[in-house]
Scaffold this active site. Structure first.
Site, PDB file in Angstrom:
ATOM      1  CE  LYS A  54      -3.899  -2.035   2.469  1.00 48.62           C
ATOM      2  NZ  LYS A  54      -4.385  -2.431   3.796  1.00 48.62           N
ATOM      3  CD  GLN A  98      -3.804  -4.234   7.060  1.00 48.54           C
ATOM      4  OE1 GLN A  98      -3.890  -3.212   6.384  1.00 48.54           O
ATOM      5  NE2 GLN A  98      -3.973  -5.434   6.549  1.00 48.54           N
ATOM      6  CG  ASP A 121     -10.289   0.391   5.486  1.00 53.30           C
ATOM      7  OD1 ASP A 121     -10.044  -0.154   4.396  1.00 53.30           O
ATOM      8  OD2 ASP A 121      -9.564   0.279   6.495  1.00 53.30           O
TER       9      ASP A 121
HETATM   10  N1  LIG Z   1      -8.426  -1.910   7.419  1.00 54.08           N
HETATM   11  C1  LIG Z   1      -8.206  -2.855   6.520  1.00 54.08           C
HETATM   12  N2  LIG Z   1      -8.493  -2.625   5.225  1.00 54.08           N
HETATM   13  C2  LIG Z   1      -8.275  -3.588   4.290  1.00 54.08           C
HETATM   14  O1  LIG Z   1      -8.555  -3.371   3.077  1.00 54.08           O
HETATM   15  C3  LIG Z   1      -7.697  -4.830   4.700  1.00 54.08           C
HETATM   16  C4  LIG Z   1      -7.420  -5.007   6.054  1.00 54.08           C
HETATM   17  N3  LIG Z   1      -7.693  -4.020   6.948  1.00 54.08           N
HETATM   18  N4  LIG Z   1      -6.901  -6.177   6.498  1.00 54.08           N
HETATM   19  C5  LIG Z   1      -6.537  -7.230   5.585  1.00 54.08           C
HETATM   20  C6  LIG Z   1      -7.388  -7.225   4.341  1.00 54.08           C
HETATM   21  C7  LIG Z   1      -6.779  -7.987   3.197  1.00 54.08           C
HETATM   22  N5  LIG Z   1      -6.507  -7.009   2.159  1.00 54.08           N
HETATM   23  C8  LIG Z   1      -5.835  -7.284   0.980  1.00 54.08           C
HETATM   24  C9  LIG Z   1      -5.379  -6.292   0.142  1.00 54.08           C
HETATM   25  C10 LIG Z   1      -4.642  -6.584  -0.992  1.00 54.08           C
HETATM   26  C11 LIG Z   1      -4.356  -7.872  -1.335  1.00 54.08           C
HETATM   27  C12 LIG Z   1      -3.521  -8.164  -2.537  1.00 54.08           C
HETATM   28  O2  LIG Z   1      -3.044  -7.261  -3.194  1.00 54.08           O
HETATM   29  N6  LIG Z   1      -3.318  -9.444  -2.886  1.00 54.08           N
HETATM   30  C13 LIG Z   1      -2.511  -9.868  -4.020  1.00 54.08           C
HETATM   31  C14 LIG Z   1      -1.490 -10.899  -3.590  1.00 54.08           C
HETATM   32  C15 LIG Z   1      -0.599 -10.494  -2.463  1.00 54.08           C
HETATM   33  C16 LIG Z   1       0.227 -11.641  -1.951  1.00 54.08           C
HETATM   34  O3  LIG Z   1       0.917 -12.303  -2.778  1.00 54.08           O
HETATM   35  O4  LIG Z   1       0.179 -11.893  -0.748  1.00 54.08           O
HETATM   36  C17 LIG Z   1      -3.388 -10.502  -5.078  1.00 54.08           C
HETATM   37  O5  LIG Z   1      -4.463 -10.989  -4.718  1.00 54.08           O
HETATM   38  O6  LIG Z   1      -2.971 -10.548  -6.221  1.00 54.08           O
HETATM   39  C18 LIG Z   1      -4.825  -8.875  -0.528  1.00 54.08           C
HETATM   40  C19 LIG Z   1      -5.568  -8.592   0.607  1.00 54.08           C
HETATM   41  C20 LIG Z   1      -6.897  -5.788   2.593  1.00 54.08           C
HETATM   42  N7  LIG Z   1      -7.423  -5.852   3.810  1.00 54.08           N
END
Ligand SMILES: Nc1nc(=O)c2c([nH]1)NC[C@@H]1CN(c3ccc(C(=O)N[C@@H](CCC(=O)O)C(=O)O)cc3)C=[N+]21
Ligand SMILES: NC(=O)C1=CN([C@@H]2O[C@H](COP(=O)(O)OP(=O)(O)OC[C@H]3O[C@@H](n4cnc5c(N)ncnc54)[C@H](OP(=O)(O)O)[C@@H]3O)[C@@H](O)[C@H]2O)C=CC1
Ligand SMILES: [Mg+2]
Length: 296
Positions: A54, A98, A121
């Site tokens: 991020k 987070q 968020d």
């Molecule tokens: N306040 C808050 N807001 C959130 O938006 C929030 C949170 N807490 N806690 C955790 C979850 C999870 N989350 C993700 C964001 C990006 C990927 C992402 O970019 N994933 C990549 C892969 C990343 C990897 O390889 O680990 C993909 O799917 O291609 C995944 C999961 C946002 N979250």
């Protein structure tokens, strides 16, 4: 049928491009730089990965990134004091705490301490209420990213049967609200749903946000349906750590009309929408016109 792959990674790059263009114009014409503060409490390795990417992408689109890392045993009062400071900092337009938070903290209380105008968020009760009544709000990033991909693929979603699997406050419920807003007929399924495969089989649009690796099987999917896989599950396969969704990709892709992969689907769109929301919050805070096509 062989499903079209909805490329969330490429779409996210396009969204970030629009955000970057608008940010450049804000700087040039108004001398304003949007700022995003991300607060991480504790050392959860997966959370550290997200927070890092991020921060990196925030800087890449020309915004200021402020990272605050607190140890897992930080008193809740200290976190609330930090949020108060960020609420009153005019350089900060977006605040993300987070989740999940350590057990000694009350997540609802912490989230509701964020200024709703900076709640990128979209988790604050004010934003939840605004979304539920169809008023202008901050829309949760993951559901917003899913909606953008669905609109892009289908054009209009009006009249489509949509099934959302999962009823969390951060994904399932806001996703259902957005689909309803686009005039889908929405069913929300959860762990007490009777005969889930049968419910899913009726859907033109399936959004899986469960947190169970590869639970949704191909033979649950109606021929030609669109499948959005929100799940991010780290599992071990053949001695390797791999990332899989909540959908059994191979069997689902054989019947679906379109499907998002994991990785490279919803995840990258979530971060792109976080940047879009930060830009939107900055424009609203300064009484400037909002970017088009980046909100619900
Ligand atoms: N306040 C808050 N807001 C959130 O938006 C929030 C949170 N807490 N806690 C955790 C979850 C999870 N989350 C993700 C964001 C990006 C990927 C992402 O970019 N994933 C990549 C892969 C990343 C990897 O390889 O680990 C993909 O799917 O291609 C995944 C999961 C946002 N979250
Ligand atoms: N790509 C991204 O950007 C993001 C991905 N995620 C991922 O999305 C997934 C869901 O996240 P989140 O909403 O926070 O998860 P939660 O654990 O908060 O919610 C899961 C939901 O799934 C339901 N559920 C659990 N088991 C079943 C089952 N066997 N059948 C039907 N429903 C079931 C639960 O039902 P009940 O309410 O009855 O318990 C609950 O409503 C996770 O894999 C998470 O990692 C999350 C956020 C962002
Ligand atoms: Mg949760």
């Amino acid at each position: 049928m062989v499903a079209e792959i909805i490329d969330g990674k490429a779409f996210a790059a396009t969204v970030r491009g629009h955000v970057a263009d608008h940010v450049a114009r804000l700087k040039e014409e108004h001398g304003i730089t949007p700022g995003l503060a991300v607060v991480l409490v504790g050392e959860d390795p997966a959370s550290q990965v997200y927070v890092r990417s991020k921060g990196k992408q925030t800087v890449e689109v020309g915004m200021n990134s402020y990272e605050h890392k607190l140890s897992a045993d930080t008193p809740q009062k200290d976190l609330l004091d930090l949020i108060d400071k960020l609420n009153n900092d005019s350089a900060v337009h977006g605040i993300l705490v987070q989740l999940p938070l350590p057990r000694h903290m009350n997540e609802d209380l912490v989230i509701n301490a964020i200024d709703p105008a900076k709640d990128v968020d979209g988790f604050h009760i004010s934003n939840v209420g605004l979304l539920g009544t169809g008023q202008k709000s901050m829309v949760p990033c993951t559901p917003l990213g899913c909606l953008m991909m669905l609109r892009d693929h289908h054009g209009s979603l009006s009249g489509k049967d949509a099934v959302v699997i999962g009823r969390s406050n951060i994904v399932g419920k806001p996703m259902a609200q957005l689909l309803l807003g686009d005039s889908c007929t929405v069913t929300i399924a959860h762990s007490r749903t009777k005969d889930l495969p049968d419910v899913v089989r009726r859907a033109d649009i399936v959004v899986a946000a469960v947190g169970r690796p590869e639970m949704v099987q191909g033979d649950w999917i109606k021929e030609g349906a669109t499948v959005i896989d929100v799940g991010i599950n780290r599992i071990e396969r053949d001695g390797k750590n791999v990332l899989v969704g909540d959908v059994h990709y191979e069997s689902a892709a054989a019947v679906a009309g379109a499907i998002t992969p994991v990785p490279g689907g919803v995840g990258p769109m979530t971060i792109a929408c976080l940047l879009a929301n930060t830009l939107t919050a900055c424009c609203r805070a300064n009484g400037l016109p909002e970017p088009e096509g980046l909100t619900a």
